[in-house]
Design an enzyme around this catalytic site. Sequence first.
Site, PDB file in Angstrom:
ATOM      1  N   HIS A  42     -11.557  60.335  16.194  1.00 29.77           N
ATOM      2  CA  HIS A  42     -11.597  60.333  17.656  1.00 29.77           C
ATOM      3  C   HIS A  42     -12.226  61.605  18.217  1.00 29.77           C
ATOM      4  CE1 HIS A  42      -9.719  56.653  18.661  1.00 29.77           C
ATOM      5  NE2 HIS A  42      -8.504  56.954  18.234  1.00 29.77           N
ATOM      6  N   CYS A  48     -17.011  58.913  18.837  1.00 31.00           N
ATOM      7  CA  CYS A  48     -17.578  58.539  20.135  1.00 31.00           C
ATOM      8  C   CYS A  48     -18.384  59.708  20.700  1.00 31.00           C
ATOM      9  CB  CYS A  48     -16.477  58.151  21.116  1.00 31.00           C
ATOM     10  SG  CYS A  48     -15.586  56.650  20.646  1.00 31.00           S
TER      11      CYS A  48
END
Length: 253
Positions: free
Chosen positions: A122, A183
């Site tokens: 993440h 991301c």
Amino acid sequence: MTKKIRFSLILIYCVAITLLFLPFMKQVLIIYRTQTVSIKPIETGDVSENVPLEAVQPPDLTDVLAFENKQTFYSTGQIIIPKVEISLPLFSGVTNEQLLVGAGMLFPERKAEKQNIVVIGHHLGQNNLLFGKLLNAAVDDPIYLEYQNQFYQYKVSQTKLIQQTELEVLENRNKAEITLITCDKPTHTEQRFVVKGELVQQPTKKSRQKLLQETHLIQKRNQQKNLIYCIGVVLLFLVSLLIGIRLITKISQ
């Protein structure tokens, strides 16, 4: 101004400030809740079901609140990038809870000596949290993978931004390489930042010991920076509330 109007203004202000600080408070909650987890290394792990890349998105507040304290996670190794101060436990497979603690392997059955090892993590906006600093990785930076008691050293060969539907980076080309994915920003996004690395060698016993010492320092520095960040966010939130409430009260008198 009546007390009812004054109370309404204070309530509206408090709600507005809370919404403004919500992304930062979510980071604070993640840091706080994951401090008490226990990571235990295992030599072999169960091969879990492959998770599509597009299924991996930043956790919302519900996910963070549902995270249980004092859990035990079983890792099959760790991923270390000294230049950007990343040191995370590595898990076979991917679950939402694991990705709040470390990084996950999409294809844990692959062999590091001759195949593409795919690792995802993440990016939640806070640099010292999880894969936050991966976007700072540069070509030729060393990447170290500890997997099932074996150490592997890679060299970053490429960094690029792709669409989440470009799954070619996950493919195994029968080449010893590593693919790190996160991301491109800490919100729901259709793009992914990819770091590719080529296998260089297996570190010697001496260099491995030095790496483990450096890993400990990286983890300690990140913990200290995260603690300072948490204290800063909470204090700023409380001060903003107090100043706003005081100004509203003073103006309304």
